[in-house]
Design a protein around this motif. Structure first.
Motif, PDB file in Angstrom:
ATOM      1  N   SER A  15       0.798  -1.226   0.000  1.00  0.00           N
ATOM      2  CA  SER A  15       0.000   0.000   0.000  1.00  0.00           C
ATOM      3  C   SER A  15       0.827   1.271   0.000  1.00  0.00           C
ATOM      4  CB  SER A  15      -0.916   0.017   1.228  1.00  0.00           C
ATOM      5  OG  SER A  15      -0.141   0.174   2.417  1.00  0.00           O
ATOM      6  N   GLY A  16       2.076   1.185   0.463  1.00  0.00           N
ATOM      7  CA  GLY A  16       2.886   2.387   0.621  1.00  0.00           C
ATOM      8  C   GLY A  16       2.478   3.228   1.821  1.00  0.00           C
ATOM      9  N   GLN A  17       1.580   2.700   2.653  1.00  0.00           N
ATOM     10  CA  GLN A  17       1.165   3.424   3.849  1.00  0.00           C
ATOM     11  C   GLN A  17       2.215   3.281   4.955  1.00  0.00           C
ATOM     12  OE1 GLN A  17      -2.771   1.912   4.783  1.00  0.00           O
ATOM     13  NE2 GLN A  17      -3.664   2.709   2.889  1.00  0.00           N
ATOM     14  N   GLN A  18       1.990   3.964   6.065  1.00  0.00           N
ATOM     15  CA  GLN A  18       2.919   3.931   7.186  1.00  0.00           C
ATOM     16  C   GLN A  18       3.038   2.511   7.740  1.00  0.00           C
ATOM     17  OE1 GLN A  18       2.715   7.191  10.059  1.00  0.00           O
ATOM     18  NE2 GLN A  18       2.565   5.671  11.682  1.00  0.00           N
ATOM     19  N   SER A  19       4.272   2.067   7.922  1.00  0.00           N
ATOM     20  CA  SER A  19       4.498   0.686   8.352  1.00  0.00           C
ATOM     21  C   SER A  19       4.208   0.502   9.842  1.00  0.00           C
ATOM     22  CB  SER A  19       5.940   0.267   8.044  1.00  0.00           C
ATOM     23  OG  SER A  19       6.861   1.123   8.706  1.00  0.00           O
ATOM     24  N   VAL A  20       3.844  -0.718  10.173  1.00  0.00           N
ATOM     25  CA  VAL A  20       3.637  -1.146  11.563  1.00  0.00           C
ATOM     26  C   VAL A  20       4.542  -2.344  11.795  1.00  0.00           C
ATOM     27  CG1 VAL A  20       1.999  -2.111  13.225  1.00  0.00           C
ATOM     28  CG2 VAL A  20       1.268  -0.310  11.651  1.00  0.00           C
ATOM     29  N   THR A  21       5.270  -2.323  12.897  1.00  0.00           N
ATOM     30  CA  THR A  21       6.193  -3.407  13.213  1.00  0.00           C
ATOM     31  C   THR A  21       6.020  -3.794  14.682  1.00  0.00           C
ATOM     32  OG1 THR A  21       7.959  -1.853  13.834  1.00  0.00           O
ATOM     33  CG2 THR A  21       7.893  -2.600  11.527  1.00  0.00           C
ATOM     34  N   ALA A  22       6.808  -4.756  15.110  1.00  0.00           N
ATOM     35  CA  ALA A  22       6.925  -5.083  16.532  1.00  0.00           C
ATOM     36  C   ALA A  22       8.364  -4.815  16.942  1.00  0.00           C
ATOM     37  CB  ALA A  22       6.525  -6.527  16.798  1.00  0.00           C
ATOM     38  N   TYR A  23       8.537  -4.158  18.071  1.00  0.00           N
ATOM     39  CA  TYR A  23       9.828  -3.623  18.505  1.00  0.00           C
ATOM     40  C   TYR A  23      10.216  -4.255  19.839  1.00  0.00           C
ATOM     41  CZ  TYR A  23      13.328   0.160  18.903  1.00  0.00           C
ATOM     42  OH  TYR A  23      14.488   0.894  18.980  1.00  0.00           O
ATOM     43  N   LYS A  24      11.481  -4.632  19.959  1.00  0.00           N
ATOM     44  CA  LYS A  24      11.908  -5.386  21.139  1.00  0.00           C
ATOM     45  C   LYS A  24      12.023  -4.527  22.392  1.00  0.00           C
ATOM     46  CE  LYS A  24      15.411  -8.702  22.662  1.00  0.00           C
ATOM     47  NZ  LYS A  24      16.630  -9.453  22.278  1.00  0.00           N
ATOM     48  N   THR A  25      12.567  -3.332  22.267  1.00  0.00           N
ATOM     49  CA  THR A  25      12.851  -2.494  23.429  1.00  0.00           C
ATOM     50  C   THR A  25      11.570  -1.885  23.991  1.00  0.00           C
ATOM     51  OG1 THR A  25      15.008  -1.989  22.484  1.00  0.00           O
ATOM     52  CG2 THR A  25      14.244  -0.570  24.259  1.00  0.00           C
ATOM     53  N   GLY A  26      11.459  -1.843  25.306  1.00  0.00           N
ATOM     54  CA  GLY A  26      10.229  -1.372  25.930  1.00  0.00           C
ATOM     55  C   GLY A  26      10.148   0.117  26.153  1.00  0.00           C
ATOM     56  N   ASP A  27      11.263   0.866  25.960  1.00  0.00           N
ATOM     57  CA  ASP A  27      11.259   2.280  26.337  1.00  0.00           C
ATOM     58  C   ASP A  27      11.087   3.229  25.154  1.00  0.00           C
ATOM     59  OD1 ASP A  27      13.672   1.890  25.103  1.00  0.00           O
ATOM     60  OD2 ASP A  27      14.912   2.661  26.738  1.00  0.00           O
ATOM     61  N   ASP A  28      10.598   2.733  24.011  1.00  0.00           N
ATOM     62  CA  ASP A  28      10.461   3.570  22.827  1.00  0.00           C
ATOM     63  C   ASP A  28       9.097   4.261  22.816  1.00  0.00           C
ATOM     64  OD1 ASP A  28       9.839   4.177  19.869  1.00  0.00           O
ATOM     65  OD2 ASP A  28      11.969   3.685  19.845  1.00  0.00           O
ATOM     66  N   LEU A  29       9.092   5.581  22.596  1.00  0.00           N
ATOM     67  CA  LEU A  29       7.846   6.350  22.588  1.00  0.00           C
ATOM     68  C   LEU A  29       6.919   5.967  21.441  1.00  0.00           C
ATOM     69  CD1 LEU A  29       9.150   9.937  23.447  1.00  0.00           C
ATOM     70  CD2 LEU A  29       7.744   8.468  24.891  1.00  0.00           C
ATOM     71  N   ASN A  30       7.470   5.381  20.384  1.00  0.00           N
ATOM     72  CA  ASN A  30       6.647   5.044  19.221  1.00  0.00           C
ATOM     73  C   ASN A  30       5.861   3.745  19.399  1.00  0.00           C
ATOM     74  OD1 ASN A  30       7.003   7.231  17.420  1.00  0.00           O
ATOM     75  ND2 ASN A  30       9.076   6.512  16.980  1.00  0.00           N
ATOM     76  N   SER A  31       5.803   3.246  20.618  1.00  0.00           N
ATOM     77  CA  SER A  31       5.004   2.044  20.895  1.00  0.00           C
ATOM     78  C   SER A  31       3.754   2.350  21.716  1.00  0.00           C
ATOM     79  CB  SER A  31       5.863   0.996  21.615  1.00  0.00           C
ATOM     80  OG  SER A  31       6.951   0.599  20.815  1.00  0.00           O
ATOM     81  N   TYR A  32       3.396   3.628  21.843  1.00  0.00           N
ATOM     82  CA  TYR A  32       2.190   4.001  22.582  1.00  0.00           C
ATOM     83  C   TYR A  32       0.989   4.112  21.651  1.00  0.00           C
ATOM     84  CZ  TYR A  32       4.671   4.989  26.922  1.00  0.00           C
ATOM     85  OH  TYR A  32       5.415   4.867  28.071  1.00  0.00           O
ATOM     86  N   TRP A  33      -0.150   3.561  22.105  1.00  0.00           N
ATOM     87  CA  TRP A  33      -1.394   3.550  21.327  1.00  0.00           C
ATOM     88  C   TRP A  33      -2.553   4.026  22.200  1.00  0.00           C
ATOM     89  CZ3 TRP A  33      -1.035   2.031  16.197  1.00  0.00           C
ATOM     90  CH2 TRP A  33       0.181   1.424  15.839  1.00  0.00           C
ATOM     91  N   LEU A  34      -3.376   4.888  21.628  1.00  0.00           N
ATOM     92  CA  LEU A  34      -4.573   5.409  22.284  1.00  0.00           C
ATOM     93  C   LEU A  34      -5.769   4.535  21.924  1.00  0.00           C
ATOM     94  CD1 LEU A  34      -6.243   7.694  23.709  1.00  0.00           C
ATOM     95  CD2 LEU A  34      -6.320   8.831  21.462  1.00  0.00           C
ATOM     96  N   ILE A  35      -6.503   4.066  22.940  1.00  0.00           N
ATOM     97  CA  ILE A  35      -7.698   3.254  22.701  1.00  0.00           C
ATOM     98  C   ILE A  35      -8.884   4.176  22.436  1.00  0.00           C
ATOM     99  CG2 ILE A  35      -9.228   1.475  23.597  1.00  0.00           C
ATOM    100  CD1 ILE A  35      -6.998   0.683  25.544  1.00  0.00           C
ATOM    101  N   GLN A  36      -9.518   4.006  21.282  1.00  0.00           N
ATOM    102  CA  GLN A  36     -10.694   4.792  20.929  1.00  0.00           C
ATOM    103  C   GLN A  36     -11.829   3.868  20.483  1.00  0.00           C
ATOM    104  OE1 GLN A  36     -10.085   8.890  19.482  1.00  0.00           O
ATOM    105  NE2 GLN A  36      -8.474   7.987  18.222  1.00  0.00           N
ATOM    106  N   GLY A  37     -13.014   4.437  20.348  1.00  0.00           N
ATOM    107  CA  GLY A  37     -14.144   3.685  19.830  1.00  0.00           C
ATOM    108  C   GLY A  37     -13.983   3.413  18.351  1.00  0.00           C
ATOM    109  N   ALA A  38     -14.875   2.572  17.817  1.00  0.00           N
ATOM    110  CA  ALA A  38     -14.829   2.213  16.401  1.00  0.00           C
ATOM    111  C   ALA A  38     -14.993   3.447  15.522  1.00  0.00           C
ATOM    112  CB  ALA A  38     -15.928   1.200  16.100  1.00  0.00           C
ATOM    113  N   ASP A  39     -14.648   3.309  14.247  1.00  0.00           N
ATOM    114  CA  ASP A  39     -14.769   4.406  13.289  1.00  0.00           C
ATOM    115  C   ASP A  39     -16.188   4.983  13.307  1.00  0.00           C
ATOM    116  OD1 ASP A  39     -13.729   5.975  11.035  1.00  0.00           O
ATOM    117  OD2 ASP A  39     -15.148   4.816   9.815  1.00  0.00           O
ATOM    118  N   ASN A  40     -16.258   6.304  13.345  1.00  0.00           N
ATOM    119  CA  ASN A  40     -17.536   7.032  13.348  1.00  0.00           C
ATOM    120  C   ASN A  40     -18.375   6.794  14.602  1.00  0.00           C
ATOM    121  OD1 ASN A  40     -17.265   8.425  10.874  1.00  0.00           O
ATOM    122  ND2 ASN A  40     -17.900   6.594   9.741  1.00  0.00           N
ATOM    123  N   THR A  41     -17.723   6.402  15.693  1.00  0.00           N
ATOM    124  CA  THR A  41     -18.425   6.303  16.974  1.00  0.00           C
ATOM    125  C   THR A  41     -17.633   7.050  18.040  1.00  0.00           C
ATOM    126  OG1 THR A  41     -17.329   4.278  17.724  1.00  0.00           O
ATOM    127  CG2 THR A  41     -19.312   4.018  16.362  1.00  0.00           C
TER     128      THR A  41
END
Length: 219
Positions: free
Chosen positions: A63-89
């Protein structure tokens, strides 16, 4: 009230706490272990020990979209995710989440949503998982159904994320690691694991670790 689990950088805590104070919608029940909307978490893949991760690096194929990976180190800021409701809710901060809930996971660093579609992933040739949208606004391809034991999504309890549209499970494996051979010299995601969506749910368990956990609202 927000409860901090694990080690969270102070700038992240300040931003989340300030937002909560301004909105004045967080009500407290510190004993709750139920995951809620508005919480900011890291998710660890149980069998590999790597954390769900993204960054402003686009796939060179698919797709050429932004990649998603799994990262070993636990202290990286790029591993934080915000939990939200489903699309359009809407899902108010502190709303407890049942097993079976449909959610979005918005990457804190880039404000794009965890996404999947019928595009072949580069290494395992399953469905590609990417980050998509702007400022948390995307489409139905951002919806994931929480599957697991019990009635509620509990902290420290592994769950699976089934992509609503394709019915594939969020997964990764140490056998799908990016390196110079499969990603090119100077690969910006070398040493990280491909995250994909596949039919096999056996390698699809994830559990919340570090984060800012908002207690369930008391109505």
């Amino acid at each position: 009230q927000a409860e901090v689990g694990g080690l969270v950088p102070m700038n992240t805590l300040f931003i989340v706490a300030a937002a909560a104070a301004l909105l004045c919608i967080v009500q407290a029940d510190d004993s709750s272990d139920v995951l809620t909307c508005g919480s900011v978490i890291k998710l660890q893949h149980v069998s590999s020990g790597f954390r769900l991760h993204s960054h402003d690096v686009k796939y060179g194929s698919g797709s050429g979209q932004q990649s998603v990976t799994a990262y070993k180190t636990g202290d990286d800021l790029n591993s934080y995710w915000l939990i939200q409701g489903a699309d359009n809710t809407e899902c108010e901060q502190g709303t407890p989440l049942r097993i079976g809930a449909t959610i979005r996971l918005t990457h804190m660093g880039t404000k794009k949503n965890l996404h999947s579609h019928d595009v072949i992933s580069p290494l395992s040739h399953q469905n590609e998982v990417s980050c998509f949208g702007d400022e948390g606004e995307g489409d139905g391809g951002d919806n994931w159904v929480v599957e697991g034991p019990g009635a509620w999504w509990q902290r420290n309890t592994p769950v699976r994320f089934r992509h609503e549209a394709t019915r594939q499970y969020l997964t990764t494996a140490k056998s799908a690691m990016f390196n110079n051979q499969n990603c090119g010299q100077g690969c910006p995601i070398g040493g990280q694991l491909e995250v994909a969506a596949g039919r096999n749910s056996k390698q699809a368990d994830w559990k919340p670790l570090e984060g800012v956990f908002f207690a369930s609202r008391s109505d």
